[in-house]
Design an enzyme around this catalytic site. Sequence first.
Site, PDB file in Angstrom:
ATOM      1  N   ASP A 425       0.850  -1.166   0.000  1.00 18.58           N
ATOM      2  CA  ASP A 425       0.000   0.000   0.000  1.00 18.58           C
ATOM      3  C   ASP A 425       0.903   1.240   0.000  1.00 18.58           C
ATOM      4  OD1 ASP A 425      -2.289   1.673   0.405  1.00 18.58           O
ATOM      5  OD2 ASP A 425      -1.822   1.733   2.534  1.00 18.58           O
ATOM      6  N   PHE A 620      -8.393  20.888  -9.266  1.00 19.03           N
ATOM      7  CA  PHE A 620      -7.452  19.911  -9.821  1.00 19.03           C
ATOM      8  C   PHE A 620      -8.173  18.577 -10.016  1.00 19.03           C
ATOM      9  CE2 PHE A 620      -4.216  16.682  -9.761  1.00 19.03           C
ATOM     10  CZ  PHE A 620      -3.149  17.258 -10.413  1.00 19.03           C
ATOM     11  N   LYS A 643      -1.579  26.576 -11.419  1.00 16.49           N
ATOM     12  CA  LYS A 643      -0.445  25.685 -11.139  1.00 16.49           C
ATOM     13  C   LYS A 643      -0.796  24.310 -11.663  1.00 16.49           C
ATOM     14  CE  LYS A 643      -1.954  24.292  -6.502  1.00 16.49           C
ATOM     15  NZ  LYS A 643      -1.701  24.367  -5.060  1.00 16.49           N
ATOM     16  N   ARG A 677       9.315  16.456  -6.533  1.00 12.51           N
ATOM     17  CA  ARG A 677       8.021  16.660  -7.199  1.00 12.51           C
ATOM     18  C   ARG A 677       7.962  18.092  -7.701  1.00 12.51           C
ATOM     19  NH1 ARG A 677       3.094  14.133  -3.753  1.00 12.51           N
ATOM     20  NH2 ARG A 677       1.971  15.176  -5.418  1.00 12.51           N
ATOM     21  N   THR A 758      -2.458   1.308  -4.674  1.00 13.26           N
ATOM     22  CA  THR A 758      -2.979   2.413  -3.882  1.00 13.26           C
ATOM     23  C   THR A 758      -4.332   2.866  -4.409  1.00 13.26           C
ATOM     24  OG1 THR A 758      -2.558   4.680  -3.165  1.00 13.26           O
ATOM     25  CG2 THR A 758      -1.668   4.050  -5.299  1.00 13.26           C
ATOM     26  N   LYS A 866      -7.224  -4.954  -5.016  1.00 13.90           N
ATOM     27  CA  LYS A 866      -5.930  -5.253  -4.395  1.00 13.90           C
ATOM     28  C   LYS A 866      -5.794  -6.754  -4.137  1.00 13.90           C
ATOM     29  CE  LYS A 866      -4.938  -0.870  -2.018  1.00 13.90           C
ATOM     30  NZ  LYS A 866      -4.550  -0.240  -0.752  1.00 13.90           N
ATOM     31  N   ASP A 886      -1.565  -0.772   5.994  1.00 11.16           N
ATOM     32  CA  ASP A 886      -1.853  -0.306   7.346  1.00 11.16           C
ATOM     33  C   ASP A 886      -3.324  -0.018   7.598  1.00 11.16           C
ATOM     34  OD1 ASP A 886      -2.037   2.020   5.747  1.00 11.16           O
ATOM     35  OD2 ASP A 886      -1.665   3.264   7.503  1.00 11.16           O
ATOM     36  N   ASN A 889      -8.533  -0.943   4.098  1.00 12.00           N
ATOM     37  CA  ASN A 889      -8.574  -1.190   2.653  1.00 12.00           C
ATOM     38  C   ASN A 889      -7.505  -2.175   2.206  1.00 12.00           C
ATOM     39  OD1 ASN A 889      -6.670   0.852   3.341  1.00 12.00           O
ATOM     40  ND2 ASN A 889      -6.484   1.403   1.199  1.00 12.00           N
TER      41      ASN A 889
END
Length: 1225
Positions: A425, A620, A643, A677, A758, A866, A886, A889
């Site tokens: 994950d 976004f 941006k 990033r 993820t 998953k 963790d 999910n």
Amino acid sequence: MSRGRIRGKLRRSKLYTFSCLHSDVMESVGPHPLQGPGFSRVVCCNQPRLHRKKPYKYPSNYISTTKYNIITFLPKAIFEQFRRVANLYFLMTAILSLTPVTPFSAVSMIAPLAFVVGLSMAKEALEDWRRFIQDMKVNSRKVSIHQGDGIFGYKPWQKIRVGDVVKVEKDQFFPADLLMLSSSYDDGICYVETMNLDGETNLKVKRSLEVTLPFDDDEAFKDFTGTIRCEDPNPDLYTFVGNLEYDRQIYALDPNQILLRDSKLRNTAYVYGVAIFTGHDSKVMQNSTKSPSKRSRIEKKMDYIIYFLFTLLVLISLISSIGFAVKTKYGMPDWWYLQPENTTNFYNPKKPALSGIFHLVTALILYGYLIPISLYVSIEVVKVLQASFINQDLLMYDEETGIPALARTSNLNEELGQVDTILSDKTGTLTCNQMDFLKCSIAGVTYGMSSSEVEVAAAKQMAFDLDGQNSETSVPMHNNGARDSWENRGSDYGISEIELETVITSKDEKDHKRKIKGFNFEDNRLMNGNWLKEPNADSILLFFRILALCHTAIPEPNEETGSFNYEAESPDEGAFLVAAREFGFEFCRRTQTSVFIRERYPSSGRPIEREFKVLNLLDFSSKRKRMSVIVRDEDGQILLICKGADSIIFERLSKNGRMYEEETSRHLNEYGEAGLRTLALAYRKLEESEYSAWNSEFFKAKTTIGADREAMLERVSDMIEKDLILVGATAVEDKLQKGVPQCIDKLAQAGLKIWVLTGDKMETAINIGFACSLLRQGMKQICITTMNPDLLAQDANRAVKENILMQITNASQMIKLEKDPHAAFALIIDGKTLFYALEDDMKHQFLSLAVDCASVICCRVSPKQKALITRLVKEGTGKTTLAIGDGANDVGMIQEADIGVGISGVEGMQAVMASDFSIAQFRFLERLLVVHGHWCYKRIAQMVCYFFYKNIAFGLTLFYFEAFTGFSGQSVYDDWYMLLFNVILTSLPVISLGVFEQDVSSEVCLQFPALYQQGPKNLFFDWHRIFGWMANGLYSSLVIFFLNIIIFYDQAFRAGGQTADMAAVGTTMFTCIIWAVNCQIALTMSHFTWIQHLFIWGSVCTWYLFLLLYGMTSPIVSGNAFRILVEALAPAPIYWSVTLLVTLTCNLPYLAYLSFQRSFKPMDHQVIQEIKYYKKDEEDHHMWTRERSKARQETKIGFTARVDAKIRHLRGKRNKKHSAVMSPS
């Protein structure tokens, strides 16, 4: 505030882009047509008692993740135990021991089996009891439930029923899937954190229907009733279809009104909701699977060994019974002393076949020592002790949280050493959701002197690489599949000619400075108002304002610091706001229509608060890859500030806005190579008339209802987001959990493949991939996505599948045709595409492509997907998989994988409850696998092989004696010898081998990660090695039996010339076995402590002590062994000389094999053992470091691979520069 209700100061829903999603518009759509199967659920609001009986009878909110309950424990646990083939065999022999044909007493056969099975069942019960305790902690959480007449009271979660009205308060988890009715905000919104469900940490906005807003306090629910008709329980987290019937009206429901179990209420004082799905009907529980019963590969292989030994047992038993039948028919009539005329069917010369059948049963029991029942007991003991070592490892103890590593089941210890693929994950597992603002480019000038971890590592490695060029040739490593990653890197130029374009500073030197969360920027040119002295101060001012304005965050005053904390939708947004604050542009307040910024200038003593009116916000999305805000400043100028991804921004620049494009592009590439990033920032000035015309179009698109709405919004957004002027770019360092890049790098060097699964959006997943070095600059990304065909549903489905299959085929072909040895490919795929890719007709092509890629990132995947991906990898590759996560999910994939590892995070314990092992942080996975996994695999493998060796060596001597004595069924050994052989005399040494053996130390395991590949390659438990140990046992049995028989047959034993009797020969043979097998295990061990010495040589001494004490008992008890050691064996020199001769003869071949292998074909760990033994690691540090660099698997992911790429880039630049200098002008 009316009726004491807590209200937000602001209608926060107005901050979000397409506010037509607000409930008043949605309600105008009309009710959903709910017909047919899958839409049968009816919920009577505020009437929970109706759902306890037919026709509804919905389950309660009680949940259970245990494997057993009181009723199922006994049958299921017994079934688990007798899945083991050996236990089935011993059950059969225990039953046969009740018959007259047994050579041993019934108790001696039943008691060991009951002990073995009982011990294993007790261990299973203890482990399941721990799961039950964890379940009870969840079921016992308290929540406020409407009890009638407008009165709410706290009850345990497990008491909630469908239809209950529940009040959830700030920072509490939702106890069931709820329909949101109202909240502490006037407009009925709330903020929800869904990290436990989809891994995302940014807050989601949920909205109640406008019709339920009046239910704003406890008393309002006194007479509340309504009916919900909706979809049946299903695992889809992102969809919900239903209608609310209230006050003779029907209102459509969608996912915006649904609060899912295990998500958390944030930044909202309270919400009211009605329970729709409870317990195992809730979506998060629908995504979980039953706790599976897992067995290790070694244990499964042991079954095949048992099959082989059982076949051998039946074979020699048949030989023995045929021999007995022949002897009975032809020999017994001449044996007058057996009275052949007065016999039973057990030995009847007239019925030899029947006598042979009875003898077959006797032989099957007699030769049962070939199959060691104590093996399972010993393995259980060893695994429990191994698990306790894992639990007590201080280097896997997290001091911050006080949480140690925990082996929740000890059945899979050795599997930790055979992992091929890790499926991880992202959120909470790899990341800690913190980003630091590190560098920026403004008006073509780069700012920021701090270095990323990638830059620091590259500089250090290049320095070592060049410094070690002239060192001597190292000791060769015989590591199959490993390579010298540093060979052919020699350079003709000194280190002074290497120019690193960044200032490398040690992170340790910064510790004394004030650490600001989210801000790791160092450059005095921009700090403390010095930016005003820069030549492009106007651009810098605009850059700072874009950081402070282009977001959807909400400021919250921090009383301790006097500044603000920001609740942002994403961590990078928060980092931008912190950076703006540190630069002197603090975002301090937001109203319905405005954003306020406090700007600090050196010339003015106090900050200046400026107001910017927010006219529109274009949010976004993964498709847009950009975000824009349209504001009006204090001078009345309308600005569009934007941006987004550089590729998106650059294509929207105007001709006049490309002044800094070339320099900014170069800086962005450098930031990318440094693992940062990046986002580009731009703006545009708008005329009033242009804005007004556009805004009317935008309003029309917002209020459109239908399938074309999204396309219209996108088209209108594109109309205004053009002709931009580039201002600069940002570079933030994604803060992973402590040690994550190093852990991934070590696991990659150990040859492990790492997949990231993820629920986060694609861009975030890709950025995390870069941050933890699963992706790097220059790696070719293969993005498999779905298209949006304008076809009928059936044709569209087929077209989408064909398109995805074509993408997969083309990508596979591209990889096959690639000729660059350094080329690396990364596969990136989203959940929508996986829906098709995981179907039976396409999943194998998808898996084949994924296996060929260096890294795989699956984003926007549901918990069910998953689990399906994990199953595909496990079954498709046939190799060991490990899943780590963790949150709730991750439960599905943790249970589906061969090994499930849960991280004990702060957000619930669902993953830990479902896991096989739990750790506090991802970085501890390195030690769990590379150290404990490696040790446990080799210990269990060597232990099992040795067990079969010693039992074959012992058991076959019984068969030889049978043949030697006419297949009479007579044992050469006393019954007590045989009972003590596995229980006492050889048990402790083999347990010490399984618990304490170390081929190399833990430090060396981490320094030489390629050693781990001995597990996945199964070098210590393949059939070649297993049959080798069996052959060794066969050889030893032949030597022990025939040497003793040959020597004692005619040889005088006593001083008077008498030969030895059967008791003396049998005891001498047994002494030889004890010495031979204990010396063998001593030769097998690489690591000795006083415990091993005590157990090995103590076992030998225990044999002599037992023989002494047993011989001193009454002849009624000791029989033929009465005083045998004192009076018969000890005085006879032949007894001691035979013991020495047989022991040496048994072990010399293994010693010769070991010497040959170490001299001519040494394994990696043997080379390291010799280096450590001769202390070469201390005398020649360069050689030791060079050997460490060799001992890693070839990999194209991880920090080391990224540094290699950086070095190749720097070396290429240096060579170009040198060529330019050397070339004639």
